[in-house]
Design a protein around this motif. Structure first.
Motif, PDB file in Angstrom:
ATOM      1  N   ILE A  73       2.678  42.184 -35.739  1.00  0.00           N
ATOM      2  CA  ILE A  73       1.586  41.902 -35.963  1.00  0.00           C
ATOM      3  C   ILE A  73       1.218  40.670 -36.749  1.00  0.00           C
ATOM      4  O   ILE A  73       0.364  39.987 -36.516  1.00  0.00           O
ATOM      5  N   ALA A  74       2.039  40.631 -37.917  1.00  0.00           N
ATOM      6  CA  ALA A  74       2.037  39.641 -38.548  1.00  0.00           C
ATOM      7  C   ALA A  74       2.302  38.168 -37.948  1.00  0.00           C
ATOM      8  O   ALA A  74       1.365  37.168 -38.164  1.00  0.00           O
ATOM      9  N   THR A  75       3.066  38.365 -37.054  1.00  0.00           N
ATOM     10  CA  THR A  75       3.290  36.933 -36.226  1.00  0.00           C
ATOM     11  C   THR A  75       2.216  36.772 -35.354  1.00  0.00           C
ATOM     12  O   THR A  75       1.791  35.362 -35.199  1.00  0.00           O
ATOM     13  N   ALA A  76       1.866  37.766 -34.715  1.00  0.00           N
ATOM     14  CA  ALA A  76       0.612  37.535 -33.870  1.00  0.00           C
ATOM     15  C   ALA A  76      -0.577  37.156 -34.560  1.00  0.00           C
ATOM     16  O   ALA A  76      -1.188  36.355 -33.891  1.00  0.00           O
ATOM     17  N   ARG A  77      -0.866  37.760 -35.754  1.00  0.00           N
ATOM     18  CA  ARG A  77      -2.057  37.048 -36.305  1.00  0.00           C
ATOM     19  C   ARG A  77      -1.968  35.749 -36.962  1.00  0.00           C
ATOM     20  O   ARG A  77      -2.658  34.902 -36.947  1.00  0.00           O
ATOM     21  N   GLY A  78      -0.620  35.531 -37.300  1.00  0.00           N
ATOM     22  CA  GLY A  78      -0.364  33.956 -37.750  1.00  0.00           C
ATOM     23  C   GLY A  78      -0.665  33.065 -36.625  1.00  0.00           C
ATOM     24  O   GLY A  78      -1.047  32.033 -36.780  1.00  0.00           O
ATOM     25  N   LEU A  79      -0.169  33.560 -35.522  1.00  0.00           N
ATOM     26  CA  LEU A  79      -0.178  32.625 -34.257  1.00  0.00           C
ATOM     27  C   LEU A  79      -1.588  32.625 -34.045  1.00  0.00           C
ATOM     28  O   LEU A  79      -2.004  31.268 -33.498  1.00  0.00           O
ATOM     29  N   ALA A  80      -2.378  33.263 -33.850  1.00  0.00           N
ATOM     30  CA  ALA A  80      -3.697  33.398 -33.501  1.00  0.00           C
ATOM     31  C   ALA A  80      -4.580  32.702 -34.633  1.00  0.00           C
ATOM     32  O   ALA A  80      -5.287  31.668 -33.960  1.00  0.00           O
ATOM     33  N   LEU A  81      -4.354  32.645 -35.663  1.00  0.00           N
ATOM     34  CA  LEU A  81      -4.893  31.858 -36.908  1.00  0.00           C
ATOM     35  C   LEU A  81      -4.574  30.158 -36.439  1.00  0.00           C
ATOM     36  O   LEU A  81      -5.400  29.538 -36.541  1.00  0.00           O
ATOM     37  N   GLY A  82      -3.294  30.058 -36.464  1.00  0.00           N
ATOM     38  CA  GLY A  82      -2.728  28.902 -36.082  1.00  0.00           C
ATOM     39  C   GLY A  82      -3.122  28.022 -34.725  1.00  0.00           C
ATOM     40  O   GLY A  82      -3.502  26.839 -34.766  1.00  0.00           O
ATOM     41  N   LEU A  83      -3.480  28.888 -33.714  1.00  0.00           N
ATOM     42  CA  LEU A  83      -3.747  28.265 -32.671  1.00  0.00           C
ATOM     43  C   LEU A  83      -5.262  28.266 -32.426  1.00  0.00           C
ATOM     44  O   LEU A  83      -5.849  27.707 -31.576  1.00  0.00           O
ATOM     45  N   GLY A  84      -5.852  29.150 -33.193  1.00  0.00           N
ATOM     46  CA  GLY A  84      -7.379  29.117 -33.269  1.00  0.00           C
ATOM     47  C   GLY A  84      -7.803  30.011 -32.015  1.00  0.00           C
ATOM     48  O   GLY A  84      -8.750  29.638 -31.337  1.00  0.00           O
TER      49      GLY A  84
ATOM     50  N   ARG B 101       1.078  25.322 -35.501  1.00  0.00           N
ATOM     51  CA  ARG B 101       0.780  24.063 -35.982  1.00  0.00           C
ATOM     52  C   ARG B 101       1.750  23.308 -35.690  1.00  0.00           C
ATOM     53  O   ARG B 101       1.573  21.883 -36.128  1.00  0.00           O
ATOM     54  N   GLN B 102       3.053  23.431 -35.422  1.00  0.00           N
ATOM     55  CA  GLN B 102       4.236  22.645 -35.411  1.00  0.00           C
ATOM     56  C   GLN B 102       4.354  21.782 -36.685  1.00  0.00           C
ATOM     57  O   GLN B 102       4.299  20.553 -36.696  1.00  0.00           O
ATOM     58  N   LEU B 103       4.534  22.785 -37.733  1.00  0.00           N
ATOM     59  CA  LEU B 103       4.697  22.044 -39.149  1.00  0.00           C
ATOM     60  C   LEU B 103       6.050  22.633 -39.594  1.00  0.00           C
ATOM     61  O   LEU B 103       6.519  23.830 -39.125  1.00  0.00           O
ATOM     62  N   PRO B 104       6.433  21.984 -40.589  1.00  0.00           N
ATOM     63  CA  PRO B 104       8.004  22.441 -41.116  1.00  0.00           C
ATOM     64  C   PRO B 104       7.519  23.380 -42.046  1.00  0.00           C
ATOM     65  O   PRO B 104       6.490  23.396 -42.626  1.00  0.00           O
ATOM     66  N   LEU B 105       8.279  24.351 -42.436  1.00  0.00           N
ATOM     67  CA  LEU B 105       8.451  25.398 -43.183  1.00  0.00           C
ATOM     68  C   LEU B 105       9.445  25.533 -44.145  1.00  0.00           C
ATOM     69  O   LEU B 105      10.782  25.240 -43.885  1.00  0.00           O
ATOM     70  N   VAL B 106       8.927  25.635 -45.547  1.00  0.00           N
ATOM     71  CA  VAL B 106       9.904  25.669 -46.605  1.00  0.00           C
ATOM     72  C   VAL B 106      10.091  26.908 -46.984  1.00  0.00           C
ATOM     73  O   VAL B 106       9.106  27.675 -47.669  1.00  0.00           O
ATOM     74  N   PRO B 107      11.299  27.555 -46.782  1.00  0.00           N
ATOM     75  CA  PRO B 107      11.473  28.944 -47.328  1.00  0.00           C
ATOM     76  C   PRO B 107      11.940  28.651 -48.842  1.00  0.00           C
ATOM     77  O   PRO B 107      12.750  27.851 -49.372  1.00  0.00           O
ATOM     78  N   VAL B 108      11.346  29.567 -49.656  1.00  0.00           N
ATOM     79  CA  VAL B 108      11.448  29.466 -51.299  1.00  0.00           C
ATOM     80  C   VAL B 108      11.898  30.527 -51.733  1.00  0.00           C
ATOM     81  O   VAL B 108      11.686  31.985 -51.544  1.00  0.00           O
ATOM     82  N   ASP B 109      13.060  30.450 -52.868  1.00  0.00           N
ATOM     83  CA  ASP B 109      13.407  31.522 -53.645  1.00  0.00           C
ATOM     84  C   ASP B 109      12.477  31.817 -54.680  1.00  0.00           C
ATOM     85  O   ASP B 109      12.023  30.920 -55.475  1.00  0.00           O
ATOM     86  N   HIS B 110      11.977  33.105 -54.749  1.00  0.00           N
ATOM     87  CA  HIS B 110      10.886  33.340 -55.938  1.00  0.00           C
ATOM     88  C   HIS B 110      11.156  33.111 -57.126  1.00  0.00           C
ATOM     89  O   HIS B 110       9.972  32.504 -57.800  1.00  0.00           O
ATOM     90  N   LEU B 111      12.402  32.857 -57.616  1.00  0.00           N
ATOM     91  CA  LEU B 111      12.763  32.660 -59.035  1.00  0.00           C
ATOM     92  C   LEU B 111      12.531  31.125 -59.382  1.00  0.00           C
ATOM     93  O   LEU B 111      12.093  30.840 -60.203  1.00  0.00           O
ATOM     94  N   TYR B 112      13.055  30.353 -58.067  1.00  0.00           N
ATOM     95  CA  TYR B 112      12.865  28.776 -58.419  1.00  0.00           C
ATOM     96  C   TYR B 112      11.456  28.487 -58.196  1.00  0.00           C
ATOM     97  O   TYR B 112      10.826  27.891 -58.892  1.00  0.00           O
ATOM     98  N   GLY B 113      10.515  29.613 -57.568  1.00  0.00           N
ATOM     99  CA  GLY B 113       9.052  29.394 -57.579  1.00  0.00           C
ATOM    100  C   GLY B 113       8.486  29.550 -58.941  1.00  0.00           C
ATOM    101  O   GLY B 113       7.792  28.769 -59.381  1.00  0.00           O
TER     102      GLY B 113
END
Ligand SMILES: [Zn+2]
Lengths: 197, 333
Positions: A73-84, B101-113
């Motif tokens: 569900i989180a993936t679907a909602r994120g995709l729907a948001l991102g794709l509009g 959105r075809q964007l890069p994703l940065v995974p972050v360690d909460h402690l570094y955050g």
């Protein structure tokens, strides 16, 4: 339309256009839910569909593994948001039943129980032994709960472990996604926590 | 512009931060009221709540920043450590937005955050410095050589500092989360009335709060009916014991690292007595104390964006298969 279900241990995913499945993937690997977007990328690559051509996202809303269900569900909602684009949900038990007419859907609920629904059976939680006691002779069972507790359902008819019948039908989810049914997680079980006085 | 999501514990957070380290928006939807009814954070309850809040909180962060999703060029998310079910909601949401959105994703360690929050405007604290990370989940003594190179020199043997405050508060009959309430209860109290034993005198970089908590329990039991009238003094004394332990460790950390700046981050960094005591430690050590507003000390997503400031992130298959982790390599010592 893009549709998927990650609520059970058999993850399914498809691209669908006007009643036709353009491409389809299933995975029974460990952590398949976490990898559902990799399946989506494969579908896009294989079918040549561009992501901006996706006009609706459909998702299975459970019940099943709480974690898998939430990832879907989180993936679907994120995709729907991102794709509009809009989003439509279908229950995972319904998606299983849609793939095998007349069968009873049995989903692994952990802790020695299964979620069950089918003709003449309201969705609910029951132990495999409890379900076995009320099965009709030769009843067809589908879903990861039927596979996991196969030995408990001696009188039933259950397809081999890796049969696609045990995966919720992504095509059925896609078919219904256009109706934009709400995407509310169906847990069918409360969290293990007691409110304090 | 960076969009960041943080769901490692019980707050659903999203933020928009510019590449100039200026926070454009930071939204934090607290679940405190929800978890108060259970007397603590219930992981399954928290995860369910995150799922309902994740997208609305992201939309709110974009809205508050006055930014469209099309202006975002990088997504950041807390990958761990924390409650795995809670983390997975944020990770799945962030991955999906990045894939769409075809964007890069940065995974972050909460402690570094938490440490990276110090990079944000207007403070923009330059490394190196010594850092005390004190929150409900963590108590770490860190040497920050660079923002991407942290060395943990010490930590707690049992409870985290914030956890100690919450447990002490519960013993005094205060509702969850008790830390801030314990501080206000102790305001009019005498912090010297009930001395608590000093702990780990020979291990200046280690922390331990279980003894202090047990002492409080015995004090309350010994006082019997009189405990009710002594609550303010008990709260003040208990807080003084926890704070003085943190202050002595901070002094040792400055000595060990030789750094001339001490920064303090994490939810407990909002505690007024702690800030005062650390100020005194710094004055005596000739160091400068770097503090953040409380909104950047507690769990928030702006700090996660800050940790993504000069990182490129992952794309393609690596992004699509990214998973959360429950334990940080940093706190595994
Ligand atoms: Zn934290």
């Amino acid at each position: 339309m893009l549709a998927f279900d990650t609520a059970t241990s058999l993850v399914s995913c498809c691209l669908w256009r006007d009643g036709d499945v353009l491409a389809e993937r299933r995975s029974a690997e460990p952590r398949a839910a976490q990898r559902v977007l990799a399946l989506v990328e494969e579908l896009l690559a294989e079918s040549g569909v561009r992501r901006d051509e996706i006009d609706t996202v459909g998702v299975g809303t459970g019940p099943g593994s709480f974690t898998g269900l939430r990832i879907g569900i989180a993936t679907a909602r994120g995709l729907a948001l991102g794709l509009g684009v809009p989003l439509g949900g279908t229950g995972t038990l319904d998606a299983l039943l849609a793939g095998c007419a007349g069968a009873t859907a049995v989903i692994d609920a952990r802790r020695g129980e299964v979620f069950v629904a089918g003709p003449g059976r309201e969705p609910g939680v029951i132990t495999p032994a409890g379900l076995a006691a009320v099965l009709r002779p030769g009843e067809v069972l589908v879903g990861d709960g039927a596979v996991r507790h196969r030995e408990a359902f001696a009188g039933a008819s259950i397809a081999p472990d890796l049969s696609p019948l045990h995966a919720p039908s992504a095509a059925a989810i896609a078919e219904r996604a256009g109706q934009l049914q709400p995407v509310d997680a169906v847990y069918l079980r409360r969290p293990d926590a007691e409110p304090v006085a | 512009m960076i969009l960041a999501i943080e769901t490692s514990c019980d707050d659903t957070c999203a933020a928009v931060v510019g590449h100039d380290a200026v926070v454009r928006s930071s939204v934090r939807s607290s679940q405190d009221a929800l978890h108060a009814t259970f007397g603590g954070v219930v992981p399954e309850v928290a995860s369910r709540r995150h799922l309902e809040l994740a997208v609305p909180v992201v939309e709110r962060a974009l809205d508050d920043a006055g930014v469209a999703l099309a202006q975002i060029d990088r997504v950041a998310v807390t990958q761990g450590p924390g409650l795995i079910g809670a983390l997975l909601v944020g990770v799945a949401t962030a991955k999906a937005i990045a894939v769409a959105r075809q964007l890069p994703l940065v995974p972050v360690d909460h402690l570094y955050g938490h440490v990276a929050a110090l990079r944000l405007a207007p403070l923009r604290l330059p490394a190196p410095f010594a850092c005390l990370l004190v929150s409900g989940g963590h108590s770490l003594l860190i040497d920050v050589e660079r923002y991407d190179r942290l060395s943990v020199l010490g930590g707690t043997l049992d409870d985290a500092a914030g956890e100690a405050f919450d447990k002490g508060a519960r013993l005094l009959g205060l509702p969850f989360p008790g830390g801030p309430q314990l501080e206000s209860l102790g305001e009019g109290g005498d912090p010297r009335r009930f001395p608590f034993p000093e702990v780990l005198r020979d291990r200046p970089l280690e922390l331990s709060f279980s003894g202090v908590k047990t002492s409080l329990l015995y004090r309350i039991r010994d006082l019997g009916d009189a405990a009710e009238d002594a609550r303010a003094d008990l709260a003040a004394s208990f807080q003084a014991a926890v704070v003085s332990q943190l202050a002595s460790r901070a002094r040792a950390l400055l000595a060990e690292t030789g750094r001339d700046v001490l920064a303090v981050v994490g939810g407990v960094a909002a505690n007024g007595r702690l800030r005062e005591q650390l100020g005194a430690v710094c004055a005596a050590s000739g160091a400068r104390l770097a503090l953040l507003p409380a909104s950047l000390c507690v769990d928030n997503a702006a700090m996660i964006a800050a940790a993504a400031l000069d990182r490129e992130g992952v794309t393609g298959r690596e992004l699509a298969e990214l998973d959360a982790f429950a334990r940080s390599p940093l706190s595994a010592r």
